[in-house]
Design a protein around this motif. Structure first.
Motif, PDB file in Angstrom:
ATOM      1  N   GLN A 176      13.258  29.643  22.151  1.00 26.88           N
ATOM      2  CA  GLN A 176      13.662  30.957  22.653  1.00 26.88           C
ATOM      3  C   GLN A 176      14.073  30.909  24.121  1.00 26.88           C
ATOM      4  O   GLN A 176      13.766  31.800  24.903  1.00 26.88           O
ATOM      5  N   GLY A 177      14.730  29.817  24.519  1.00 29.12           N
ATOM      6  CA  GLY A 177      15.200  29.679  25.894  1.00 29.12           C
ATOM      7  C   GLY A 177      14.213  28.998  26.825  1.00 29.12           C
ATOM      8  O   GLY A 177      14.465  28.877  28.016  1.00 29.12           O
TER       9      GLY A 177
ATOM     10  N   SER B 171      12.885  15.823   8.429  1.00 28.85           N
ATOM     11  CA  SER B 171      13.884  16.475   9.270  1.00 28.85           C
ATOM     12  C   SER B 171      13.190  17.320  10.330  1.00 28.85           C
ATOM     13  O   SER B 171      12.100  17.840  10.117  1.00 28.85           O
ATOM     14  N   VAL B 172      13.846  17.422  11.466  1.00 32.06           N
ATOM     15  CA  VAL B 172      13.342  18.219  12.576  1.00 32.06           C
ATOM     16  C   VAL B 172      14.475  19.100  13.058  1.00 32.06           C
ATOM     17  O   VAL B 172      15.623  18.655  13.156  1.00 32.06           O
ATOM     18  N   GLY B 173      14.149  20.337  13.369  1.00 33.16           N
ATOM     19  CA  GLY B 173      15.115  21.261  13.945  1.00 33.16           C
ATOM     20  C   GLY B 173      14.627  21.725  15.301  1.00 33.16           C
ATOM     21  O   GLY B 173      13.479  22.134  15.440  1.00 33.16           O
ATOM     22  N   LEU B 174      15.478  21.612  16.297  1.00 30.01           N
ATOM     23  CA  LEU B 174      15.181  22.105  17.640  1.00 30.01           C
ATOM     24  C   LEU B 174      16.208  23.168  17.976  1.00 30.01           C
ATOM     25  O   LEU B 174      17.417  22.926  17.885  1.00 30.01           O
ATOM     26  N   TYR B 175      15.741  24.347  18.358  1.00 34.09           N
ATOM     27  CA  TYR B 175      16.619  25.480  18.578  1.00 34.09           C
ATOM     28  C   TYR B 175      16.283  26.166  19.898  1.00 34.09           C
ATOM     29  O   TYR B 175      15.105  26.351  20.228  1.00 34.09           O
ATOM     30  N   ASN B 176      17.322  26.548  20.644  1.00 32.35           N
ATOM     31  CA  ASN B 176      17.156  27.356  21.854  1.00 32.35           C
ATOM     32  C   ASN B 176      16.122  26.775  22.809  1.00 32.35           C
ATOM     33  O   ASN B 176      15.225  27.461  23.277  1.00 32.35           O
TER      34      ASN B 176
ATOM     35  N   ASN C  35      15.211   7.213  10.225  1.00 33.89           N
ATOM     36  CA  ASN C  35      14.924   7.847   8.938  1.00 33.89           C
ATOM     37  C   ASN C  35      14.690   9.352   9.076  1.00 33.89           C
ATOM     38  O   ASN C  35      14.255   9.995   8.133  1.00 33.89           O
ATOM     39  N   TYR C  36      14.981   9.932  10.227  1.00 39.81           N
ATOM     40  CA  TYR C  36      14.842  11.364  10.445  1.00 39.81           C
ATOM     41  C   TYR C  36      16.221  11.998  10.591  1.00 39.81           C
ATOM     42  O   TYR C  36      17.108  11.440  11.231  1.00 39.81           O
ATOM     43  N   ALA C  37      16.373  13.175  10.021  1.00 39.85           N
ATOM     44  CA  ALA C  37      17.566  13.983  10.253  1.00 39.85           C
ATOM     45  C   ALA C  37      17.174  15.007  11.306  1.00 39.85           C
ATOM     46  O   ALA C  37      16.117  15.639  11.203  1.00 39.85           O
ATOM     47  N   ILE C  38      17.986  15.159  12.323  1.00 39.90           N
ATOM     48  CA  ILE C  38      17.663  16.122  13.381  1.00 39.90           C
ATOM     49  C   ILE C  38      18.798  17.106  13.551  1.00 39.90           C
ATOM     50  O   ILE C  38      19.972  16.735  13.524  1.00 39.90           O
ATOM     51  N   THR C  39      18.432  18.362  13.684  1.00 37.24           N
ATOM     52  CA  THR C  39      19.375  19.429  13.947  1.00 37.24           C
ATOM     53  C   THR C  39      19.017  20.026  15.297  1.00 37.24           C
ATOM     54  O   THR C  39      17.861  20.339  15.547  1.00 37.24           O
ATOM     55  N   MET C  40      20.015  20.157  16.160  1.00 41.83           N
ATOM     56  CA  MET C  40      19.791  20.769  17.466  1.00 41.83           C
ATOM     57  C   MET C  40      20.846  21.854  17.651  1.00 41.83           C
ATOM     58  O   MET C  40      22.041  21.598  17.487  1.00 41.83           O
ATOM     59  N   LYS C  41      20.396  23.045  17.998  1.00 37.97           N
ATOM     60  CA  LYS C  41      21.317  24.149  18.275  1.00 37.97           C
ATOM     61  C   LYS C  41      20.878  24.842  19.558  1.00 37.97           C
ATOM     62  O   LYS C  41      19.693  25.137  19.736  1.00 37.97           O
ATOM     63  N   ASN C  42      21.812  25.054  20.437  1.00 35.21           N
ATOM     64  CA  ASN C  42      21.544  25.693  21.735  1.00 35.21           C
ATOM     65  C   ASN C  42      20.491  24.940  22.519  1.00 35.21           C
ATOM     66  O   ASN C  42      19.569  25.528  23.078  1.00 35.21           O
ATOM     67  N   CYS C  43      20.603  23.623  22.548  1.00 35.18           N
ATOM     68  CA  CYS C  43      19.658  22.779  23.288  1.00 35.18           C
ATOM     69  C   CYS C  43      20.384  22.082  24.416  1.00 35.18           C
ATOM     70  O   CYS C  43      21.536  21.780  24.325  1.00 35.18           O
TER      71      CYS C  43
END
Length: 145
Positions: free
Chosen positions: A77-78, A105-110, A137-145
């Motif tokens: 959240q910023g 999988s890991v997701g990192l957001y904001n 062996n990990y899929a990572i998603t990053m948005k607004n990082c």
């Protein structure tokens, strides 16, 4: 009557399975490096599939990296997570997975991730890098990082 009992039984089983297997949303309540409510403790206590929320405006200074091997979603959240001495530390913010991890999988957001300056060789894995090390062996998603 038998039909009502069967439907009631299915409803009870559905409620039990939803409760037992529900993914949690965990909220960080401390901007400290460790201890109750800290990001580090929340990650330790979480289960694979959980979501973690860091309140807006937090700056979390780490005295050592946070390593974990489970599927998580982290919404900052910023907020900012950084090493305590950016550019001169011997650790990174996150190490995600291990060489023997199963696919996750890991997701990192904001989230702002700052610092890290790792330079070491451990065995056959070259662990040089900056802010984050993610095993293959990990899929990572990053948005607004």
């Amino acid at each position: 009557m038998k039909r009502i009992i069967t439907k009631l039984g299915l409803l009870v089983l559905s409620l039990i399975s939803t409760t037992l297997f529900a993914q949690s949303v965990l909220t960080v309540s401390s901007d400290a490096d460790s201890g109750v409510g800290s990001l580090r403790q929340i990650i330790l206590d979480s289960e694979s599939g959980d979501s973690i929320v860091i309140p807006s405006g937090y700056t979390i200074l780490l005295n050592s990296e946070i390593a974990f091997d489970k599927s998580l979603k982290i919404n900052g959240q910023g907020s900012t997570v950084q090493v305590s001495s950016p550019g001169v530390s011997t650790y990174r913010v996150f190490t995600i997975g291990t060489s023997t991890s199963t696919s996750n999988s890991v997701g990192l957001y904001n989230l702002s991730l700052l610092g890290g300056n790792v330079s070491s060789n451990t065995g056959t894995v070259n662990q040089q890098g900056g802010t984050m090390y993610v095993y293959a062996n990990y899929a990572i998603t990053m948005k607004n990082c």
